[in-house]
Structures are given as C-alpha cells and as structure tokens.
Design an enzyme around this catalytic site. Sequence first.
Site, PDB file in Angstrom:
ATOM      1  N   HIS A  61       0.805  -1.333  -0.025  1.00  0.00           N
ATOM      2  CA  HIS A  61       0.190   0.043  -0.049  1.00  0.00           C
ATOM      3  C   HIS A  61       0.958   1.335   0.129  1.00  0.00           C
ATOM      4  CE1 HIS A  61       1.039   0.041   4.204  1.00  0.00           C
ATOM      5  NE2 HIS A  61       0.709   1.209   4.253  1.00  0.00           N
TER       6      HIS A  61
HETATM    7  C1  UD1 Z   1      -2.359   5.434   5.711  1.00  0.00           C
HETATM    8  C2  UD1 Z   1      -1.153   5.952   6.677  1.00  0.00           C
HETATM    9  C3  UD1 Z   1       0.017   4.815   6.355  1.00  0.00           C
HETATM   10  C4  UD1 Z   1      -0.445   3.499   7.169  1.00  0.00           C
HETATM   11  C5  UD1 Z   1      -1.789   3.063   6.171  1.00  0.00           C
HETATM   12  C6  UD1 Z   1      -2.373   1.965   6.302  1.00  0.00           C
HETATM   13  C7  UD1 Z   1      -0.653   8.386   6.500  1.00  0.00           C
HETATM   14  C8  UD1 Z   1       0.215   9.340   5.900  1.00  0.00           C
HETATM   15  N1  UD1 Z   1      -0.495   7.232   6.136  1.00  0.00           N
HETATM   16  O1  UD1 Z   1      -2.077   5.306   4.650  1.00  0.00           O
HETATM   17  O2  UD1 Z   1       0.934   5.103   7.478  1.00  0.00           O
HETATM   18  O3  UD1 Z   1       0.489   2.359   6.907  1.00  0.00           O
HETATM   19  O4  UD1 Z   1      -2.808   4.170   6.318  1.00  0.00           O
HETATM   20  O5  UD1 Z   1      -3.414   1.509   6.070  1.00  0.00           O
HETATM   21  O6  UD1 Z   1      -1.306   8.607   7.313  1.00  0.00           O
HETATM   22  N2  UD1 Z   1      -9.484   4.770   1.757  1.00  0.00           N
HETATM   23  C9  UD1 Z   1     -10.525   3.782   1.780  1.00  0.00           C
HETATM   24  N3  UD1 Z   1     -11.278   3.429   2.885  1.00  0.00           N
HETATM   25  C10 UD1 Z   1     -10.622   3.596   4.008  1.00  0.00           C
HETATM   26  C11 UD1 Z   1      -9.473   4.201   4.203  1.00  0.00           C
HETATM   27  C12 UD1 Z   1      -8.777   4.784   2.988  1.00  0.00           C
HETATM   28  O7  UD1 Z   1     -11.244   3.550   0.433  1.00  0.00           O
HETATM   29  O8  UD1 Z   1     -11.111   3.408   5.141  1.00  0.00           O
HETATM   30  C13 UD1 Z   1      -8.924   5.105   0.452  1.00  0.00           C
HETATM   31  C14 UD1 Z   1      -8.736   6.540   0.369  1.00  0.00           C
HETATM   32  O9  UD1 Z   1      -9.897   7.156  -0.066  1.00  0.00           O
HETATM   33  C15 UD1 Z   1      -7.634   6.914  -0.130  1.00  0.00           C
HETATM   34  C16 UD1 Z   1      -6.659   5.603   0.141  1.00  0.00           C
HETATM   35  O10 UD1 Z   1      -7.402   4.586   0.498  1.00  0.00           O
HETATM   36  O11 UD1 Z   1      -7.620   6.988  -1.579  1.00  0.00           O
HETATM   37  C17 UD1 Z   1      -5.664   5.758   0.941  1.00  0.00           C
HETATM   38  O12 UD1 Z   1      -6.007   6.219   2.052  1.00  0.00           O
HETATM   39  P1  UD1 Z   1      -5.031   7.261   3.207  1.00  0.00           P
HETATM   40  O13 UD1 Z   1      -5.700   7.256   4.626  1.00  0.00           O
HETATM   41  O14 UD1 Z   1      -4.581   8.446   2.515  1.00  0.00           O
HETATM   42  O15 UD1 Z   1      -3.719   6.631   3.383  1.00  0.00           O
HETATM   43  P2  UD1 Z   1      -3.234   5.039   3.442  1.00  0.00           P
HETATM   44  O16 UD1 Z   1      -2.333   4.693   2.176  1.00  0.00           O
HETATM   45  O17 UD1 Z   1      -4.257   4.197   3.923  1.00  0.00           O
END
Ligand code: UD1
Length: 388
Positions: A223
């Site tokens: 991820h």
């Molecule tokens: C975040 C953390 C990372 C952690 C990871 C674990 C930061 C900078 N990054 O990264 O350190 O290792 O979480 O998962 O805080 N999304 C969904 N559903 C959700 C959550 C996210 O669809 O419940 C989608 C969001 O819309 C986005 C993507 O996943 O497009 C990334 O989510 P985001 O929270 O920005 O960062 P992660 O890559 O999950």
Amino acid sequence: MKLLSIAGARPNFMKLSSISHAVEEYNQRNHKTSSFDKIEHIIVHTGQHYDVQMSRQFFDELKIPAPDINLEVGSGSHAVQTAEIMKRFEPVLLEKTPDVLLVVGDVNSTIACTLVASKINYPSDHLLSRPILTHVEAGLRSYDRSMPEEINRILTDALCDLLFATEESAITNLEREGIDHEKIHFVGNVMIDTLYRYLKDSHKSVIKSKIGLDGTYSIVTLHRPSNVDKPETLKLLIDCLNLIAERLKIIFPIHPRTRATLNQFGLLRALENNEHIILTEPLGYIDFMSLLKDAALVLTDSGGIQEETTVLKVPCITLRENTERPVTVKEGTNYLIGMNINEIIPTVDMIMSGRGKVSTIPKYWDGHAGKRIIEHLVRIWREKAICI
Ligand code: UD1
C-alpha cells in the site's frame, strides 16, 4: 488522570487495543488501594480510515471501546487531511482538557493531533496549560524523507514530552536528534501485545476454508505510495508476483489505495487471471493472523507486518529500500529487498529451500509494553500533579 488517545488509521487500532486493555487492567488492579486514581480513558477516532473493513471490524475484534468522538475527516490530500483533523480536534481538546494526550505510530492523525495539543492553552482553572504529550512507537526512522510517515515521525517526536520506544535503534535516533534522554522510555512493542493477546483466537477463523486454501502459501500486502502510485513500479511488482506464484500460491488482501491504482492503471486483470493468486478485500485481524502464522513467506511494504512476522518466525521480504524497524532485519525474520526482481526471486527460492535465517524475538516484545506505558504515565502524572 484523564487520558485521551487518538486513533486514525488501521495500524493504530492494534496499538490502541493494547493501551485500552492496559488501562482497564490498571483500573481493576488498583481500585481497592487507598491512593487509587482511576484513569479515565477517552478515545477520539479521527475518521482517517472509515470503511468497516479498515476500521470498525478492528474495534469489534480487538475489544477496543467505541470511540467517544469521531471527527469523520475521511480522505484527502496530506494537507487537507491533516488540516481538517486539526480544525476538528481543537474544540474537542478544549472541551475534554485531558491530562495526557497519547498518539501512536506515524499516520497523519498522529502529527495533526500532536501539533494541535502542543499549542493549546487550557483555561486558567486547569492544573496544566496543555496535556502531557505522549508518543507510542517513538524514534523509528527510515531516513527517507520522501515517506510521509517519516515526516510525521520526526515532527511528532520533536513535540512530545514522553517518547515510548519499541527498539534500541529508536533511542539512538532520538538522541541523535538532540532529544533529552529523560523523555525516552524503552517499553517494547504494543503491536506485539495485541498479537500475543489475540493469536489464541486465530483458530476460530474460517478464512482458509472461505477462500479455498490448502497447502503452502505466501501472503502479499502492498500500500505504500512509493510502490503503488506509479504505474511502472506497480507493473514491475505485479510481474514479480506472477513469477512467485509459479512457485508458491499467493494470498493478496488488497488495500483500498492499491485497488484504486490497480484499476486506474488497468493492472487488476493481470492478477485476477492468475489462478495461483487469491485476491481478497482487506482482512480482519483474526483472519489475517490466522493466515500469517502459517504462511511460508510474506512479501510486504507494511511496517507492522515486519514486526509481526518476526515474532511469528515467518520469513518476511520487505519490498522497500529502507526500514524504520531495523531490529526485524538484525534479529528477526525480515529481509530488506528493494524493487529488484533479480534479488527478490533468489531470496524467495532461498527461503523456500529452508535456508532462511535463524531469528530471535527482540527485547521487551513480550506482551507487556502497554502495561509498562501505563505505569510510566501514572508515575509521571503523579510527580507532575505533586509539583503543581
Ligand atoms: C495510511 C497511513 C500509513 C498506514 C496506512 C495503513 C498516512 C500518511 N498514511 O496510508 O502510514 O500505513 O494508512 O493502511 O497517514 N481509503 C478507503 N477506505 C478507508 C481508508 C482509505 O477507501 O477506510 C482510501 C482513501 O480514499 C485513499 C486511500 O485509501 O484513496 C488511501 O488512504 P489514506 O488514509 O490517505 O492513506 P493510506 O495509504 O491508507
């Protein structure tokens, strides 16, 4: 003592579970003693992760009390997400005025809430002008500032009053940054507390029969933006997985970020078409642990999984150029291999031929880190309260 803990994204929840159990056990252990001060534990969920699969199921499985407040920030760019958490957290902090703020890990919620609390001014009738700022999993450094998490770690540690470290390298890192030794406490790993507590429930999982799994297998999780956000890197990784799948079946629970980019770059089909690769949604904790503990091999870019595989003695290939958790390489089962197929495949072959390294479990990764943290907090809070 009023303790307010922040939870934002998936890896925070396993850590918070250890803290909330340690608080409950402290209250139960001490409620009959004359000097007993109950710890009131308030949980604020920022809503950084919001899907049931990324959040709610962990609260249920790991018996974390439901959050008192959910800031419901959702997704956004780093600036938008961080700013939105800050805006929404400030009034909550002023209303709850906790004695201690506890943040874990390195996600955007961690730095956003620490930054708010570091500049807050409590009303003058409060004992403290702001909460004691506490960082659990302090001092980890990848020395790669292109990782958003590295920025979050450095800034959070610079602002916090108490820094709880999981491994000795973290202490060296903090001292190198000029942080006062008095602030640093080597307590062990709360993520591993949760692993020990819930591993015994993994036999209840029916995930293996649900996905039709038998025989040996590997697990893949990906991820990190550096691995999944660029089409060329992601394509290389998918090619590599297809090669590994010729040797060993792969289970791949797909993170929402990765699913989105696989779709966007038209790469999902290449995985779906491979009968040796089983794709799933993000898994719950018990299901994931039940798969992890019996895996022949794990390939990952996650931080926590490097630690969990070390304790479970499962070989782990970390698909990154660096790790902030060097003890897992030095003492554990972790192989730090970048994005080089010419290194990944021979390492897989070496592990499968039974020539993998012999590992040990790092110091204080014994299931009691949460208890140590709460004991430190109570002692420090008492000293502070007496001074005031
Ligand atoms: C975040 C953390 C990372 C952690 C990871 C674990 C930061 C900078 N990054 O990264 O350190 O290792 O979480 O998962 O805080 N999304 C969904 N559903 C959700 C959550 C996210 O669809 O419940 C989608 C969001 O819309 C986005 C993507 O996943 O497009 C990334 O989510 P985001 O929270 O920005 O960062 P992660 O890559 O999950």
